[in-house]
Motif scaffolding. Sequence first.
Motif, PDB file in Angstrom:
ATOM      1  N   THR A   1       0.866  -1.187   0.000  1.00 36.84           N
ATOM      2  CA  THR A   1       0.000   0.000   0.000  1.00 36.84           C
ATOM      3  C   THR A   1       0.891   1.221   0.000  1.00 36.84           C
ATOM      4  O   THR A   1       1.676   1.423   0.936  1.00 36.84           O
ATOM      5  CB  THR A   1      -0.902   0.014   1.254  1.00 36.84           C
ATOM      6  N   PHE A   2       0.792   2.024  -1.041  1.00 33.09           N
ATOM      7  CA  PHE A   2       1.622   3.221  -1.156  1.00 33.09           C
ATOM      8  C   PHE A   2       0.943   4.403  -0.493  1.00 33.09           C
ATOM      9  O   PHE A   2      -0.281   4.473  -0.432  1.00 33.09           O
ATOM     10  CB  PHE A   2       1.906   3.531  -2.629  1.00 33.09           C
ATOM     11  N   GLY A   3       1.742   5.340   0.006  1.00 28.85           N
ATOM     12  CA  GLY A   3       1.219   6.541   0.639  1.00 28.85           C
ATOM     13  C   GLY A   3       1.885   7.772   0.055  1.00 28.85           C
ATOM     14  O   GLY A   3       2.706   7.684  -0.856  1.00 28.85           O
ATOM     15  N   GLY A   4       1.538   8.922   0.578  1.00 26.36           N
ATOM     16  CA  GLY A   4       2.180  10.167   0.168  1.00 26.36           C
ATOM     17  C   GLY A   4       1.538  10.808  -1.042  1.00 26.36           C
ATOM     18  O   GLY A   4       0.562  10.313  -1.615  1.00 26.36           O
ATOM     19  N   ALA A   5       2.108  11.947  -1.446  1.00 28.37           N
ATOM     20  CA  ALA A   5       1.556  12.764  -2.519  1.00 28.37           C
ATOM     21  C   ALA A   5       1.551  12.056  -3.871  1.00 28.37           C
ATOM     22  O   ALA A   5       0.706  12.337  -4.715  1.00 28.37           O
ATOM     23  CB  ALA A   5       2.338  14.074  -2.629  1.00 28.37           C
ATOM     24  N   ARG A   6       2.467  11.134  -4.091  1.00 28.74           N
ATOM     25  CA  ARG A   6       2.554  10.446  -5.383  1.00 28.74           C
ATOM     26  C   ARG A   6       1.865   9.083  -5.362  1.00 28.74           C
ATOM     27  O   ARG A   6       2.065   8.257  -6.250  1.00 28.74           O
ATOM     28  CB  ARG A   6       4.028  10.259  -5.770  1.00 28.74           C
ATOM     29  N   ARG A   7       1.029   8.843  -4.372  1.00 24.87           N
ATOM     30  CA  ARG A   7       0.426   7.545  -4.159  1.00 24.87           C
ATOM     31  C   ARG A   7      -0.162   6.929  -5.432  1.00 24.87           C
ATOM     32  O   ARG A   7       0.145   5.795  -5.784  1.00 24.87           O
ATOM     33  CB  ARG A   7      -0.652   7.624  -3.084  1.00 24.87           C
ATOM     34  N   ALA A   8      -1.019   7.643  -6.134  1.00 24.06           N
ATOM     35  CA  ALA A   8      -1.702   7.088  -7.318  1.00 24.06           C
ATOM     36  C   ALA A   8      -0.694   6.706  -8.399  1.00 24.06           C
ATOM     37  O   ALA A   8      -0.821   5.645  -9.026  1.00 24.06           O
ATOM     38  CB  ALA A   8      -2.706   8.087  -7.864  1.00 24.06           C
ATOM     39  N   ARG A   9       0.310   7.521  -8.613  1.00 23.97           N
ATOM     40  CA  ARG A   9       1.334   7.214  -9.625  1.00 23.97           C
ATOM     41  C   ARG A   9       2.161   5.992  -9.213  1.00 23.97           C
ATOM     42  O   ARG A   9       2.534   5.185 -10.051  1.00 23.97           O
ATOM     43  CB  ARG A   9       2.237   8.426  -9.860  1.00 23.97           C
ATOM     44  N   LEU A  10       2.441   5.880  -7.920  1.00 23.72           N
ATOM     45  CA  LEU A  10       3.215   4.734  -7.438  1.00 23.72           C
ATOM     46  C   LEU A  10       2.414   3.442  -7.606  1.00 23.72           C
ATOM     47  O   LEU A  10       2.958   2.420  -8.042  1.00 23.72           O
ATOM     48  CB  LEU A  10       3.621   4.939  -5.975  1.00 23.72           C
ATOM     49  N   VAL A  11       1.143   3.469  -7.249  1.00 24.28           N
ATOM     50  CA  VAL A  11       0.277   2.290  -7.403  1.00 24.28           C
ATOM     51  C   VAL A  11       0.260   1.840  -8.859  1.00 24.28           C
ATOM     52  O   VAL A  11       0.397   0.653  -9.162  1.00 24.28           O
ATOM     53  CB  VAL A  11      -1.155   2.588  -6.907  1.00 24.28           C
ATOM     54  N   ASP A  12       0.098   2.783  -9.774  1.00 22.50           N
ATOM     55  CA  ASP A  12       0.001   2.456 -11.195  1.00 22.50           C
ATOM     56  C   ASP A  12       1.323   1.983 -11.800  1.00 22.50           C
ATOM     57  O   ASP A  12       1.329   1.387 -12.873  1.00 22.50           O
ATOM     58  CB  ASP A  12      -0.491   3.669 -11.994  1.00 22.50           C
ATOM     59  N   SER A  13       2.437   2.242 -11.137  1.00 23.21           N
ATOM     60  CA  SER A  13       3.746   1.970 -11.731  1.00 23.21           C
ATOM     61  C   SER A  13       4.527   0.851 -11.041  1.00 23.21           C
ATOM     62  O   SER A  13       5.685   0.617 -11.373  1.00 23.21           O
ATOM     63  CB  SER A  13       4.588   3.246 -11.712  1.00 23.21           C
ATOM     64  N   PHE A  14       3.913   0.172 -10.077  1.00 25.17           N
ATOM     65  CA  PHE A  14       4.602  -0.890  -9.340  1.00 25.17           C
ATOM     66  C   PHE A  14       4.452  -2.229 -10.053  1.00 25.17           C
ATOM     67  O   PHE A  14       3.362  -2.623 -10.443  1.00 25.17           O
ATOM     68  CB  PHE A  14       4.042  -0.999  -7.923  1.00 25.17           C
ATOM     69  N   TYR A  15       5.576  -2.932 -10.203  1.00 30.43           N
ATOM     70  CA  TYR A  15       5.606  -4.257 -10.820  1.00 30.43           C
ATOM     71  C   TYR A  15       6.435  -5.183  -9.927  1.00 30.43           C
ATOM     72  O   TYR A  15       7.348  -4.746  -9.238  1.00 30.43           O
ATOM     73  CB  TYR A  15       6.207  -4.208 -12.225  1.00 30.43           C
ATOM     74  N   TYR A  16       6.126  -6.482  -9.996  1.00 35.41           N
ATOM     75  CA  TYR A  16       6.724  -7.452  -9.088  1.00 35.41           C
ATOM     76  C   TYR A  16       7.163  -8.692  -9.863  1.00 35.41           C
ATOM     77  O   TYR A  16       6.488  -9.130 -10.798  1.00 35.41           O
ATOM     78  CB  TYR A  16       5.694  -7.824  -8.022  1.00 35.41           C
ATOM     79  N   LEU A  17       8.311  -9.261  -9.454  1.00 28.49           N
ATOM     80  CA  LEU A  17       8.826 -10.500 -10.031  1.00 28.49           C
ATOM     81  C   LEU A  17       8.770 -11.568  -8.947  1.00 28.49           C
ATOM     82  O   LEU A  17       9.635 -11.617  -8.080  1.00 28.49           O
ATOM     83  CB  LEU A  17      10.269 -10.301 -10.524  1.00 28.49           C
ATOM     84  N   PRO A  18       7.725 -12.410  -8.950  1.00 28.25           N
ATOM     85  CA  PRO A  18       7.555 -13.386  -7.866  1.00 28.25           C
ATOM     86  C   PRO A  18       8.727 -14.348  -7.704  1.00 28.25           C
ATOM     87  O   PRO A  18       9.074 -14.723  -6.593  1.00 28.25           O
ATOM     88  CB  PRO A  18       6.282 -14.147  -8.245  1.00 28.25           C
ATOM     89  N   GLU A  19       9.350 -14.750  -8.808  1.00 30.39           N
ATOM     90  CA  GLU A  19      10.446 -15.716  -8.727  1.00 30.39           C
ATOM     91  C   GLU A  19      11.653 -15.159  -7.973  1.00 30.39           C
ATOM     92  O   GLU A  19      12.492 -15.916  -7.485  1.00 30.39           O
ATOM     93  CB  GLU A  19      10.901 -16.148 -10.134  1.00 30.39           C
TER      94      GLU A  19
END
Length: 192
Positions: A99-117
């Motif tokens: 869960t992202f916070g702060g002024a850039r929250r929406a941009r951070l949510v939209d730009s986060f990617y994950y590599l499960p391996e």
Amino acid sequence: MTPLASFREYFGDEAYDNVLFTVTITEGASDRVRVASLPYFDGNAYSAQAPEGQSPARFQRVPSSLPGPDGAEEVSATVAIASGGGVWVPMVGELGSVTFGGARRARLVDSFYYLPEADAGVMALQSGVATGDTYSTTGYVNDDLTASDLGAPPGTGSVQASLIPDSLRDWVAAQEVSRDGEGLAQARAAPA
């Protein structure tokens, strides 16, 4: 500048004493934070780019939460980026949710990617994560894993045979260990 080159700048004389980020464990326990993941090794250098003939690492968007592995302990943490930042998103354990916070929250949510391996996160913004960004994670850690838990080998080596010194190949053969996680554990315990 590449993500790896920008990461290396943190180890230079000018940046060495800077606090890059803080991690506050709010539930559970972990003694590790994954900052960058370079899953490929060519014998000389680690890289995030797959060698020719191997499947590339694919970072992906994640749903609101991911299930944890059997037997893993849950850990929650808050991360605050203090100095700089970049493409790599420091992670505590295998991702359950973020869960992202702060002024850039929406941009951070939209730009986060994950590599499960690799249990690795990246931020696909030009600035990556930046000073002042904060986020909370719930993750999973399984510190009881040992080399023996690795199991069977993947079938093919990830390092070109020509890059492995004969002395190493001879030493491993002299240990007469199996080619799996248990063999690795036995080799680690053998005298050099």
